[in-house]
Design a protein around this motif. Sequence first.
Motif, mmCIF file in Angstrom:
data_model
loop_
_atom_site.group_PDB
_atom_site.id
_atom_site.type_symbol
_atom_site.label_atom_id
_atom_site.label_comp_id
_atom_site.label_asym_id
_atom_site.label_seq_id
_atom_site.Cartn_x
_atom_site.Cartn_y
_atom_site.Cartn_z
ATOM 1 N N GLY A 1 0.848 -1.265 -0.114
ATOM 2 C CA GLY A 1 0.140 0.063 -0.172
ATOM 3 C C GLY A 1 0.694 1.268 -0.034
ATOM 4 O O GLY A 1 1.920 1.316 -0.661
ATOM 5 N N TRP A 2 0.177 2.379 0.597
ATOM 6 C CA TRP A 2 0.997 3.662 0.647
ATOM 7 C C TRP A 2 2.141 3.736 1.793
ATOM 8 O O TRP A 2 3.211 3.966 1.202
ATOM 9 C CB TRP A 2 -0.302 4.714 1.063
ATOM 10 N N PHE A 3 1.893 3.074 2.950
ATOM 11 C CA PHE A 3 2.766 3.155 3.998
ATOM 12 C C PHE A 3 2.581 2.062 4.927
ATOM 13 O O PHE A 3 1.495 1.855 5.406
ATOM 14 C CB PHE A 3 2.879 4.604 4.709
ATOM 15 N N GLU A 4 3.553 1.275 5.026
ATOM 16 C CA GLU A 4 3.135 0.045 5.939
ATOM 17 C C GLU A 4 2.829 0.356 7.615
ATOM 18 O O GLU A 4 3.823 0.894 8.047
ATOM 19 C CB GLU A 4 4.262 -1.102 5.904
ATOM 20 N N ALA A 5 1.871 -0.102 8.132
ATOM 21 C CA ALA A 5 1.418 0.147 9.208
ATOM 22 C C ALA A 5 1.538 -1.159 9.808
ATOM 23 O O ALA A 5 0.950 -2.170 9.399
ATOM 24 C CB ALA A 5 -0.034 0.741 9.472
ATOM 25 N N PRO A 6 2.335 -1.375 10.910
ATOM 26 C CA PRO A 6 2.725 -2.849 11.392
ATOM 27 C C PRO A 6 1.512 -3.396 12.107
ATOM 28 O O PRO A 6 0.575 -2.903 12.614
ATOM 29 C CB PRO A 6 3.717 -2.400 12.378
ATOM 30 N N TYR A 7 1.470 -4.782 12.284
ATOM 31 C CA TYR A 7 0.508 -5.543 12.873
ATOM 32 C C TYR A 7 0.904 -5.579 14.473
ATOM 33 O O TYR A 7 1.866 -5.516 15.090
ATOM 34 C CB TYR A 7 0.748 -7.192 12.485
ATOM 35 N N ALA A 8 -0.180 -5.401 15.298
ATOM 36 C CA ALA A 8 -0.146 -5.759 16.717
ATOM 37 C C ALA A 8 -0.618 -7.266 16.889
ATOM 38 O O ALA A 8 -1.365 -7.718 16.383
ATOM 39 C CB ALA A 8 -1.219 -4.755 17.378
ATOM 40 N N GLN A 9 0.063 -7.922 17.819
ATOM 41 C CA GLN A 9 0.029 -9.272 17.901
ATOM 42 C C GLN A 9 -0.993 -9.547 19.065
ATOM 43 O O GLN A 9 -1.088 -8.929 20.050
ATOM 44 C CB GLN A 9 1.333 -10.161 18.099
ATOM 45 N N THR A 10 -1.888 -10.600 18.739
ATOM 46 C CA THR A 10 -2.936 -10.995 19.860
ATOM 47 C C THR A 10 -2.152 -11.518 20.904
ATOM 48 O O THR A 10 -0.955 -12.340 20.761
ATOM 49 C CB THR A 10 -3.938 -12.024 19.148
ATOM 50 N N PRO A 11 -2.789 -11.286 22.103
ATOM 51 C CA PRO A 11 -4.030 -10.525 22.304
ATOM 52 C C PRO A 11 -3.657 -8.998 22.471
ATOM 53 O O PRO A 11 -2.553 -8.732 22.723
ATOM 54 C CB PRO A 11 -4.248 -11.005 23.809
ATOM 55 N N ALA A 12 -4.712 -8.309 21.847
ATOM 56 C CA ALA A 12 -4.243 -6.957 21.441
ATOM 57 C C ALA A 12 -5.715 -6.086 21.467
ATOM 58 O O ALA A 12 -6.694 -6.864 21.334
ATOM 59 C CB ALA A 12 -3.465 -6.694 20.132
ATOM 60 N N PRO A 13 -5.592 -4.915 21.849
ATOM 61 C CA PRO A 13 -6.834 -4.095 21.588
ATOM 62 C C PRO A 13 -7.139 -4.138 20.118
ATOM 63 O O PRO A 13 -6.116 -3.945 19.334
ATOM 64 C CB PRO A 13 -6.316 -2.773 22.373
ATOM 65 N N ALA A 14 -8.263 -3.918 19.817
ATOM 66 C CA ALA A 14 -8.581 -3.480 18.435
ATOM 67 C C ALA A 14 -8.307 -2.394 17.720
ATOM 68 O O ALA A 14 -7.974 -2.131 16.688
ATOM 69 C CB ALA A 14 -10.319 -3.895 18.236
ATOM 70 N N GLN A 15 -8.164 -1.474 18.988
ATOM 71 C CA GLN A 15 -7.711 -0.041 18.306
ATOM 72 C C GLN A 15 -6.247 -0.109 18.388
ATOM 73 O O GLN A 15 -5.450 -0.017 19.299
ATOM 74 C CB GLN A 15 -8.269 1.022 19.434
ATOM 75 N N THR A 16 -5.607 -0.205 17.137
ATOM 76 C CA THR A 16 -4.244 -0.433 17.020
ATOM 77 C C THR A 16 -3.353 0.813 17.069
ATOM 78 O O THR A 16 -4.218 1.836 16.749
ATOM 79 C CB THR A 16 -3.954 -0.996 15.887
ATOM 80 N N PRO A 17 -2.104 0.895 17.052
ATOM 81 C CA PRO A 17 -1.422 2.146 16.966
ATOM 82 C C PRO A 17 -1.660 2.795 15.686
ATOM 83 O O PRO A 17 -1.750 1.969 14.679
ATOM 84 C CB PRO A 17 -0.051 1.741 17.517
ATOM 85 N N LEU A 18 -1.598 4.079 15.539
ATOM 86 C CA LEU A 18 -1.698 4.837 14.392
ATOM 87 C C LEU A 18 -0.211 5.174 14.066
ATOM 88 O O LEU A 18 0.520 5.414 14.804
ATOM 89 C CB LEU A 18 -2.349 6.249 14.442
#
Length: 296
Positions: A73-90
Amino acid sequence: MTSLWIAADWGTTNLRLWAMDGPDIIHHRASPRGMGGLRSDEFAAVLDAEIAPWAQWSNAPVIACGMVGSRQGWFEAPYAQTPAPAQTPLVRVPESNVWIAGGISQAHPADVMRGEETQIAGLIATHPAFNGVICLPGTHTKWVRIAGGEITQFQSFMTGEIFSLLSEHSVLRHTVGAQLAQAQEEAAFDAACVGTLADPASVFSNLFRLRAEALLDTPAPDRARATLSGLMIGAELAAAKSFWQGVEVALIGAPALSHLYGRALEAQGVAIRMQDASAMTLAGLYQASTRIGETR
């Protein structure tokens, strides 16, 4: 931040934009300029062109989710690994006023989601006490367990993509109709779904039976499409039984597809909570817009 901002759901095939004033929608537009047809250096120009009519929002922050944040895509936003809040870092796109929500990953068994986490965050924001299972029907359907506001486990199924391949590119393209005539053909869907749940191994021979019946009898394309849908969703529900058995399921997806999943689950005695996909996306993006100061 200013109360004016832009919400962007930028998937593989489409871009949906909303001009927002706080949680309120002021304008909305959609474009076929999805991630799959763009180079990384084209995203900024596409976004500028799409929001140009919204002069008041020319300098407003853009909060985006979906495949825009993938490696392609435009710019890669990394994955947060489970268990994790659904509201991931921006993650902020360099030299821009655009922030992208990261996806969610799972190590064992390996799985990823990108875009669905924002809809899940929207559901949690609007139903803070929700603990249970969410199903997000689509090209790659997700089954997700939520506990304490976090995604604890999920599993993806390529049901929608396989249905598309079979109906458009296999021998069954000669058999199935262009759309399911819902009121008339739900009985065919029900029978195929229940039968596959009872005997998942039968799905492969029943797929060819669709073609044979069309050759040996009067073709009924709408009924065949309903049967194919029932076979595919029935096979998925059989594999996902540990998620939905004995619990309430929240469904977030396109209305027609969510209706089919809801129908199949209710036939198994499952309580359903239908949620509007766009509303959940916007609720999740709105929550993200309040956290711009936490960006990386």
